[in-house]
Design an enzyme around this catalytic site. Structure first.
Site, short mmCIF file in Angstrom:
data_model
loop_
_atom_site.label_atom_id
_atom_site.label_comp_id
_atom_site.label_asym_id
_atom_site.label_seq_id
_atom_site.Cartn_x
_atom_site.Cartn_y
_atom_site.Cartn_z
CG ASP A 43 22.66 14.59 30.32
OD1 ASP A 43 22.77 14.53 31.61
OD2 ASP A 43 21.74 14.57 29.78
CG ASP B 155 17.41 14.06 34.34
OD1 ASP B 155 17.04 12.67 34.70
OD2 ASP B 155 17.70 14.57 35.42
#
Ligand SMILES: [Mg+2]
Ligand SMILES: [Zn+2]
Length: 166
Positions: A9, A11
């Site tokens: 991922d 952020d």
């Protein structure tokens, strides 16, 4: 032999989540993130980012801004002798303001669309691959794609990766 990958991922996992990040000036690497990417490179994993970017659907920034930020990330990583192999992002959201991106899609995590696309495009064996993310939706997306999902809960991302990948 098929490839193996470590998906990240973006952020909250690779960079500090400042919400709707699109400017390099506001990008802060998470502790151990560059080290984690280097470790993955060195251990024969493709490094692939899968990131929900509803800010595009919401009209906060455009796809070009996302590409610029990702290019910048790889320029920074190059200075450290490492790299991200591919980036996938979902620009959609059901409550967007830009009609072209305002829809229910199959790529916004927890849906597995970005992972499935990466798996197909890079000939990846999902069973030999991992995803690290700070949200439950990341782990669910991974499981929906047959990839082992690991929740990153803080501290060194490199330690988290080394502890989970064996
Ligand atoms: Mg996140
Ligand atoms: Zn999408």
């Amino acid at each position: 032999m098929r490839n193996k990958a470590i998906f990240f991922d973006r952020d909250g996992t690779l960079n500090v989540d400042v919400h709707y990040l699109h400017e390099p000036e506001k990008f802060i690497w998470v502790e151990g993130a560059i080290e984690a990417i280097r470790w993955a490179n060195a251990h024969g994993y493709l490094v692939i980012v899968v990131t929900n970017q509803s800010g595009i659907a919401r009209g906060y920034y455009d796809e070009a801004a996302v590409h610029r930020l990702h290019d910048w990330m790889n320029m920074e990583l190059a200075k450290c002798g490492t790299h991200i192999d591919a980036f996938y992002y979902c620009p959609h959201h059901t409550e967007g303001s830009v009609p072209a991106y305002t829809k229910q899609c199959d790529c916004r995590k927890p849906a597995p669309g970005m992972l499935l696309k990466a798996i197909a495009e890079h000939d990846i064996d999902p069973a030999a691959s991992f995803l690290f993310g700070d949200a439950e939706s990341d782990v669910v997306a991974a499981e929906n794609a047959g990839v082992q999902g690991v929740r990153y809960t803080g501290g060194s991302l490199a330690d988290c990766v080394r502890g989970a990948v064996r």
